[in-house]
Design an enzyme around this catalytic site. Structure first.
Site: not given
Length: 354
Positions: A198, A293, A323
């Site tokens: 991320s 995501d 995610h």
């Protein structure tokens, strides 16, 4: 949901709160599927049912108020403890400091019992605002053990106390320091990779680019796990998965505004590496995206842009995942498969004398 299933789900929540995920996923598959509900299909992908069940349980947990950074950080630490599973025992886990852009940063070195000459410098996710060494401790332990490499997790400075591009400069300094000190860790300087998930994937991408631009030692591999790459543009996946899949649209905007209170810096490649005008000469990349995501499309776009620039890219889209799935490795099925694929790639790439 009927009352009986609702009661079962709340019982599962109690089990998760008191003893992590083990009791929940020890239930028979048929029961887990009923608790998860009808399959969720969006944009041609079907959500992993065990992950879907976790999302339903998570929906019963109280949310941290986004107005309070300290509470948001504590909330993530709590959630990670609930889902991370039993920490792996390694040969050694050492607390240390590494060089940042302006002083020392906390870090943690993971050394498995059997290790090659490889080292992964890892930057945790959390929107540049939350997350720390502890939120990703279980993941780093498992990755070091399964890949047979050393992992150096770096606690870069967070926003809003340290806005952009502080985290990026910390990451660049920490990576180059790790290369300089690789031999001290028992690793080979030419087998040092950079990676993150991320926001950490954003930092890893920035490190790879800036090592080329600043004539610094190149990573042996850049590992970008569902990375955030563009703080300016917007793509269809942001709308498709704006709610209900761990990272929400409100989260994205909250993180962005804390990390970049000055909108003028958002187009800088130090912040949005997808917007760099030249991607040639970058090190090989292992990029993962997730089917559910909101950041999926920018990750897919960056993988394509790297390939077009002649970079050696392995791009894996885990179509059934969301995610944040690296912290959900204890779930059965698809999350474990994604972890295994990553560990295998690191093992194959970062080979060298033990």
């Amino acid at each position: 949901m009927n009352p009986r299933l609702d009661s079962l789900l709340r019982g599962a929540l109690a089990a998760v709160q008191t003893n992590a995920l083990t009791p929940l996923y020890a239930l028979p598959v048929a029961v887990r599927r009923r608790l998860a509900g009808a399959p969720i299909q969006i944009d041609g992908n079907t959500l992993d049912p065990d992950l879907q069940l976790l999302l339903r349980v998570e929906g019963l947990l109280p949310n941290a108020p986004k107005s309070d950074v300290a509470k948001a950080r504590a909330h993530l630490r709590t959630l990670c403890k609930l889902v991370s599973g039993q920490p792996r025992e390694l040969q050694r886990v050492t607390e240390l400091t590494v060089r940042g852009a302006d002083g020392q940063l906390g870090a943690r070195l993971y050394v498995p019992r059997t290790a090659s000459g490889g080292l992964l410098v890892f930057f945790h996710g959390g929107g540049w605002v939350v997350g720390d060494l502890d939120t990703h401790d279980s993941f780093c332990r498992a990755l070091a053990d399964d890949a047979g490499i050393r992992v150096l997790s770096v606690d870069y400075r967070l926003a809003p106390e340290a806005p952009a591009p502080t985290a990026a400069e910390d990451a660049i300094a920490a990576f180059t320091w790790a290369v300089d000190h690789a031999v001290d860790f028992g690793a080979e300087p030419g087998l040092v990779a950079v990676g993150g998930d991320s926001a950490g994937g954003n930092l890893a991408a920035v490190v790879a680019q800036q090592c080329v631009r600043r004539d610094l030692p190149l990573p042996a591999l850049q590992v970008l796990l569902y990375p955030a790459l563009d703080l300016v543009g917007r793509r269809p996946s942001r709308d498709l998965f704006a709610e209900g899949f761990i990272l929400t649209e409100a989260d994205i905007l909250w993180y962005r505004d804390h990390y970049t209170p000055d909108p003028a810096v958002r187009s800088d490649p130090l912040v949005s590496p997808l917007l760099a005008d030249d991607l040639t000469g970058l090190p090989p990349a292992y990029i993962t995206t997730a089917g559910f995501d909101p950041l999926r499309d920018e990750g897919n776009e960056y993988a394509a842009a790297l390939k077009a620039a002649g970079v050696d890219v392995t791009h894996v889209c885990h179509t059934s995942l969301t995610h944040g799935h690296v912290n959900l490795r204890p779930l059965p099925g698809a999350t474990q498969d994604a972890h295994t694929a990553l560990a295998n790639r690191l093992r194959q790439t970062l080979t060298g004398p033990a």
